[in-house]
Enzyme design. Sequence first.
Site, mmCIF file in Angstrom:
data_model
loop_
_atom_site.group_PDB
_atom_site.id
_atom_site.type_symbol
_atom_site.label_atom_id
_atom_site.label_comp_id
_atom_site.label_asym_id
_atom_site.label_seq_id
_atom_site.Cartn_x
_atom_site.Cartn_y
_atom_site.Cartn_z
ATOM 1 C CD GLU A 39 0.794 -1.508 7.823
ATOM 2 O OE1 GLU A 39 0.493 -0.747 8.767
ATOM 3 O OE2 GLU A 39 1.211 -1.091 6.726
ATOM 4 C CD GLU A 75 7.979 -0.050 7.453
ATOM 5 O OE1 GLU A 75 6.996 -0.754 7.141
ATOM 6 O OE2 GLU A 75 8.142 1.114 7.034
ATOM 7 C CG ASP A 120 -0.402 -0.045 2.527
ATOM 8 O OD1 ASP A 120 0.828 -0.131 2.627
ATOM 9 O OD2 ASP A 120 -1.159 0.008 3.525
#
Length: 273
Positions: free
Chosen positions: A120, A182, A49
């Site tokens: 996520e 991340e 995204d």
Amino acid sequence: MANKQGALSVQKILKMKESGEKITMATAYDYPTARLVDAAGVDMILVGDSLGTVVQGRPTTLGVRLQDMIYHAEMVQRAAARALVVVDVPFPYCQLGPAKAVRACAKILKETNATAVKIEGGAKRAETVRAVVDAGIPVVGHCGLVPQSVKASGYKVQRDVDRLLEDVKAIEASGAFAIVLECVQRDYAAEASRALSVPTIGIGSGAECDGQVLVFHDIFNFTDHGPEGVPKHARVYRDLHRTIDEGLREYIADVKSLRFPGDAESFGATRGN
Ligand code: KIV
């Protein structure tokens, strides 16, 4: 959905962790880019995204719609002969509970033919990940910095090892077959990678992750990052920004000075010439 012959499967990605072979992942958002990424031998293509920022020019990923993800992922999947294609579930489907998430993920897989989705979030998202996996949809988790929560948590390097371990273990236990980490402090990402039997795919999280992912536009300096420059976690392998800028300026100069088109690019009196 059956994979094309020769395409990488979820099982093959799990085996790469077992054998210690590093996994490569890069984003792609369209057919020609995905063809290049696939033909070069990247193992997994992420239709991230991140397209909200790098393709649509938005400030965050929050405005990306489900139909945007499907539109881009369908092109990418058609281009991928070998790579395993993973599609991000955009905000806020997975934040709205398991039932809405399963419906969105099923729509993504049905309309794109991709193999997996990425969700996520850590422990709080475990129930949702389990419901999607139970629906027969392979899931990649995403822990550490989660851009869909930027308004609550900002863009910060993640340095809480207890929380990280709790998150990744919950997502693994829920059935995810890989987890993106991340911007996690590298020794904590290494610890998480050792603690899991599924592979970690790092971005800004050090070399000890089981694989690495980069945004295509960062690898090629395609996005104009302005004065901040390319993000610290990325390495520019070729400078497309400069190459395209130079090419366009030459094209303009050639048209203005009548050097384009020349004889080679013009059709003569004979048909077909
Ligand atoms: O959206 C995306 O491209 C991502 C990567 C940065 C991992 O989630």
